[in-house]
Design a protein around this motif. Structure first.
Motif, mmCIF file in Angstrom:
data_model
loop_
_atom_site.group_PDB
_atom_site.id
_atom_site.type_symbol
_atom_site.label_atom_id
_atom_site.label_comp_id
_atom_site.label_asym_id
_atom_site.label_seq_id
_atom_site.Cartn_x
_atom_site.Cartn_y
_atom_site.Cartn_z
ATOM 1 N N ASN A 51 35.534 40.635 -46.968
ATOM 2 C CA ASN A 51 34.178 40.676 -46.423
ATOM 3 C C ASN A 51 33.499 39.507 -46.214
ATOM 4 O O ASN A 51 32.207 39.391 -46.405
ATOM 5 N N ILE A 52 34.112 38.270 -45.877
ATOM 6 C CA ILE A 52 33.524 37.128 -45.802
ATOM 7 C C ILE A 52 33.825 36.863 -44.020
ATOM 8 O O ILE A 52 34.529 36.977 -43.470
ATOM 9 N N THR A 53 32.622 36.705 -43.477
ATOM 10 C CA THR A 53 32.568 36.802 -42.001
ATOM 11 C C THR A 53 31.909 35.558 -41.513
ATOM 12 O O THR A 53 31.298 34.517 -42.210
ATOM 13 N N HIS A 210 28.425 34.972 -45.700
ATOM 14 C CA HIS A 210 28.706 34.861 -44.132
ATOM 15 C C HIS A 210 28.330 33.407 -43.831
ATOM 16 O O HIS A 210 27.577 32.485 -44.372
ATOM 17 N N ILE A 211 29.450 32.895 -43.229
ATOM 18 C CA ILE A 211 29.362 31.423 -42.480
ATOM 19 C C ILE A 211 28.409 31.507 -41.387
ATOM 20 O O ILE A 211 28.715 32.000 -40.244
ATOM 21 N N THR A 212 27.267 30.794 -41.579
ATOM 22 C CA THR A 212 26.144 30.891 -40.323
ATOM 23 C C THR A 212 26.180 29.619 -39.484
ATOM 24 O O THR A 212 25.787 29.755 -38.316
ATOM 25 N N GLN A 213 26.972 28.419 -40.031
ATOM 26 C CA GLN A 213 26.884 27.240 -39.033
ATOM 27 C C GLN A 213 28.207 26.424 -39.571
ATOM 28 O O GLN A 213 28.345 26.217 -40.645
ATOM 29 N N MET A 214 28.858 25.747 -38.493
ATOM 30 C CA MET A 214 29.773 24.815 -38.665
ATOM 31 C C MET A 214 29.653 23.706 -37.691
ATOM 32 O O MET A 214 29.446 24.109 -36.467
ATOM 33 N N LYS A 215 29.103 22.345 -38.012
ATOM 34 C CA LYS A 215 28.846 21.612 -37.294
ATOM 35 C C LYS A 215 29.793 20.071 -37.595
ATOM 36 O O LYS A 215 29.881 20.005 -38.624
#
Length: 274
Positions: A51-53, A210-215
């Motif tokens: 459940n990693i989103t 939950h991964i909220t951001q990738m920059k």
């Protein structure tokens, strides 16, 4: 014999051969990449099980370059605004403390108002981007940037702004890199999903997160000299149980970058702020 013509034919033949060999290599490489080991689940399946989103991932079809920068040495002649009193701190003159003699009112303590103050009142303010606001301490931390890519937790490229209870900016402190140049060699960006897999394999992504951001940004290889080399870096923000963690991965080599010490310095060091 027409030697020039013969030489041209040889060059053409070798060119065709090289193209064929490269095409053959590319096909074999792509086939190898697509081979699935029997019984081994894909990264997407393993993330789903835990459940990693994550939302839409950024585009990775681009090249990046390493850059270099020199630590800026401040002088008092750089600060000519009548409402500011600058004090250069330290023996190396790389940190400046600026008091606002008549505090400047912010419209709000929101990100837009703070950023507007920086652009209008701070030396090279356009070259900094807001990273974090601490409303309890009434401080904001900015990272220097190149284009839209931040220099993550670089102690030589930081800006800290403070305001009072009346939402008036009273001071700021600043370090800066200048003479920023791109190195010639281009590097292929590692795709975001592969970066996520790296973090997952190192057990840094916990179930139900939950991964909220990738920059894309930059992190610094070292602080041994006045000149620094900055490497392209994926910044990944992960939320779990209301808490957010930050991870940094080299965007061209794929290794996790440990900059926790620099993070603590940027968040906890008072920089002379009272």
């Amino acid at each position: 014999m027409d030697w020039n013509r013969t030489k041209s034919i040889f060059i053409f033949v070798f060119l065709i051969l090289n193209i064929f060999l490269y095409y053959f290599y590319l096909n074999r490489y792509n086939e190898a990449q697509s081979v699935e080991i029997p019984g081994e689940k894909t990264i997407e399946a393993r993330l789903k099980e835990d459940n990693i989103t994550y939302g839409s991932l950024p585009n990775s079809n681009e090249f990046v370059v390493y850059i270099t920068g020199k630590v800026h040495k401040f002088t008092l002649t750089e600060f000519t605004k009548s409402n500011q009193q600058a004090n250069i701190i330290g023996e190396d003159d790389t940190l400046v403390h600026v008091d606002i003699l008549n505090p400047v009112k912010l419209r709000n303590d929101d990100e837009t108002s703070i950023t507007e103050f920086v652009r209008a009142n701070v030396k090279d303010g356009d070259s900094y981007a807001l990273w974090k606001v601490d409303r309890e301490q009434r401080t904001a931390i900015f990272f220097q940037k190149k284009g839209n890519r931040m220099f993550y937790y670089n102690e030589s490229a930081l800006l800290k702004v403070q305001w009072n209870m009346d939402n008036e900016v009273t001071m700021y402190e600043q370090t800066m890199l200048d003479n920023i140049e791109e190195m010639e060699k281009q590097e292929t960006v590692i795709p975001p999903l592969q970066i996520i897999q790296t973090l997952y394999n190192k057990s840094l992504l916990k179930p139900d997160s939950h991964i909220t951001q990738m920059k894309l940004g930059y992190s610094t290889m070292g602080y041994l000299t006045q000149k620094q080399v900055l490497v392209p870096t994926w910044e990944v923000q992960v939320k779990l149980d209301g808490e957010t963690e930050e991870y940094f991965v080299n965007a061209s080599e794929g290794n996790v970058i440990e900059i926790q010490e620099n993070k603590q310095e940027g968040e906890e060091e008072d920089w002379g702020v009272e």
